[in-house]
Design an enzyme around this catalytic site. Structure first.
Site, PDB file in Angstrom:
ATOM      1  N   LYS A  54       0.937  -1.023   0.164  1.00  0.00           N
ATOM      2  CA  LYS A  54      -0.065  -0.218  -0.151  1.00  0.00           C
ATOM      3  C   LYS A  54       0.887   1.400  -0.321  1.00  0.00           C
ATOM      4  CE  LYS A  54      -3.974  -2.581   2.287  1.00  0.00           C
ATOM      5  NZ  LYS A  54      -4.603  -3.107   3.238  1.00  0.00           N
ATOM      6  N   GLN A  98      -4.752  -1.507   9.349  1.00  0.00           N
ATOM      7  CA  GLN A  98      -4.988  -2.609   8.577  1.00  0.00           C
ATOM      8  C   GLN A  98      -5.213  -4.078   9.833  1.00  0.00           C
ATOM      9  OE1 GLN A  98      -3.923  -2.662   6.250  1.00  0.00           O
ATOM     10  NE2 GLN A  98      -3.730  -5.244   6.172  1.00  0.00           N
ATOM     11  N   ASP A 121     -11.089   2.725   3.360  1.00  0.00           N
ATOM     12  CA  ASP A 121     -11.559   0.968   3.040  1.00  0.00           C
ATOM     13  C   ASP A 121     -12.554   0.949   3.208  1.00  0.00           C
ATOM     14  OD1 ASP A 121      -8.749  -0.334   3.427  1.00  0.00           O
ATOM     15  OD2 ASP A 121      -8.872  -0.379   5.589  1.00  0.00           O
TER      16      ASP A 121
HETATM   17  N1  GUN Z   1      -6.946  -6.366   6.182  1.00  0.00           N
HETATM   18  C1  GUN Z   1      -6.974  -7.391   4.997  1.00  0.00           C
HETATM   19  N2  GUN Z   1      -7.677  -6.661   3.876  1.00  0.00           N
HETATM   20  C2  GUN Z   1      -7.406  -5.526   4.376  1.00  0.00           C
HETATM   21  C3  GUN Z   1      -8.145  -4.052   3.984  1.00  0.00           C
HETATM   22  O1  GUN Z   1      -8.648  -4.515   2.710  1.00  0.00           O
HETATM   23  N3  GUN Z   1      -7.875  -3.399   4.496  1.00  0.00           N
HETATM   24  C4  GUN Z   1      -7.186  -2.955   5.955  1.00  0.00           C
HETATM   25  N4  GUN Z   1      -7.949  -1.688   6.707  1.00  0.00           N
HETATM   26  N5  GUN Z   1      -7.434  -3.650   6.322  1.00  0.00           N
HETATM   27  C5  GUN Z   1      -7.366  -5.238   5.789  1.00  0.00           C
END
Ligand code: GUN
Length: 297
Positions: A54, A98, A121
């Site tokens: 990311k 996350q 998100d």
């Molecule tokens: N953990 C697995 N996929 C995601 C996601 O798309 N966003 C976040 N914040 N955590 C995750």
């Protein structure tokens, strides 16, 4: 039939290049660069890998970012206090915590503490609610990325029978909402299957579009798929592989080799849906910076 490959890596690159131009235009118009705040609790290796991709993506499109690391012993109160300070910081456009979080923390509580205008998100109940009532919102990144793939490859969704396997808040549930709604590119007749579904095959075999997000390697086999179906494999599972330096390889939830002989379109793992998820996060962060979803009065 031999399925055509849905190349998420390629489409993500194209999307990222377009976003990079959008960011340049935004900055050239006198605005500061968008800023994404990432929060990592603990040191889960998979989370560290995801956050790495990311932050690299941010760099690629010109979005500023940093990651706040908190120990896995952090209390809910401390974590929410940190999030509150990010909510109030006008220099932060998007906030991403996350997941998964350590078991003593409620992800629902933590997500609700994020300002919904910064929830890039698309996990906050406000944004999920707006998705459900077909209003503009931050759309959960993986389903949004899958819709970009449908669009890029001109895969028609309207009036098809779509079956989603897996009902998580992150993928399965928002995917099913988006497939079934009318204002988005959905308009499909949609079935959601989950761990309580009886006779899974009776549902998957009827799917024109099959989206699998169950987190179970080899769950969907060729005999469970209709001839000519579009198969989207969201699974990213680590399975032991002695021939790899890492000691593992990544596989999806579907038997790729078997299904590709039957389906019309299929996503590989890796290189299918995954890269699109990150591209959509960049898109949402730019939307947050522009206040496109929630304009200021
Ligand atoms: N953990 C697995 N996929 C995601 C996601 O798309 N966003 C976040 N914040 N955590 C995750």
């Amino acid at each position: 039939m031999s399925a055509k490959l849905i190349d998420g890596k390629k489409v993500a690159e194209i999307t990222m290049n377009l976003l990079k131009e959008d960011v340049v235009n935004w900055v050239n118009a006198g605005n500061r660069r968008p800023f994404l705040k990432v929060v990592q609790v603990g040191n889960d290796p998979a989370s560290t890998t995801y956050i790495g991709s990311k932050t690299r993506a941010c760099r690629q499109v010109g979005i500023d970012t940093d990651t706040t690391h908190l120990p896995d012993t952090v209390s809910a109160k401390e974590l929410k206090a940190a999030i509150r300070s990010f909510n109030e910081d006008d220099l932060i456009d998007g906030i991403l915590v996350q997941l998964p979080l350590p078991s003593h923390l409620s992800s629902h509580d933590v997500i609700e503490s994020i300002d919904h205008r910064k929830d890039v998100d698309g996990f906050h109940p406000m944004n999920v609610g707006r998705l459900t009532v077909d209003q503009p919102t931050f759309r959960s990144c993986t389903p949004a990325g899958i819709f970009e793939l449908f669009q890029y490859y001109s895969i028609q969704v309207k009036s098809k029978h779509a079956v989603v396997v897996g009902a998580s808040n992150i993928v399965g549930s928002p995917m099913a909402i988006m497939l079934s709604r009318e204002n988005t590119t959905g308009k499909a007749t949609t079935t959601i299957c989950h761990k309580f579904t009886k006779d899974l095959t009776s549902h998957t075999i009827a799917a024109d579009i099959l989206v699998v997000a169950a987190g179970q390697p080899n769950l969907i086999k060729a005999e469970m798929v209709k001839e000519g179906a579009v198969v989207i494999d969201v699974g990213i599972n680590r399975v032991a592989d002695e021939t790899s330096d890492k000691g593992y390889k990544l596989v999806g939830d579907c038997d790729f080799e078997g299904i590709r002989k039957k389906a019309s379109w299929i996503t590989p793992v890796p290189g299918g849906v995954g890269p699109m998820t990150v591209a959509m996060l960049m898109k949402n962060t730019l939307l947050a910076a522009k206040k496109s979803i929630y304009p200021e009065d």
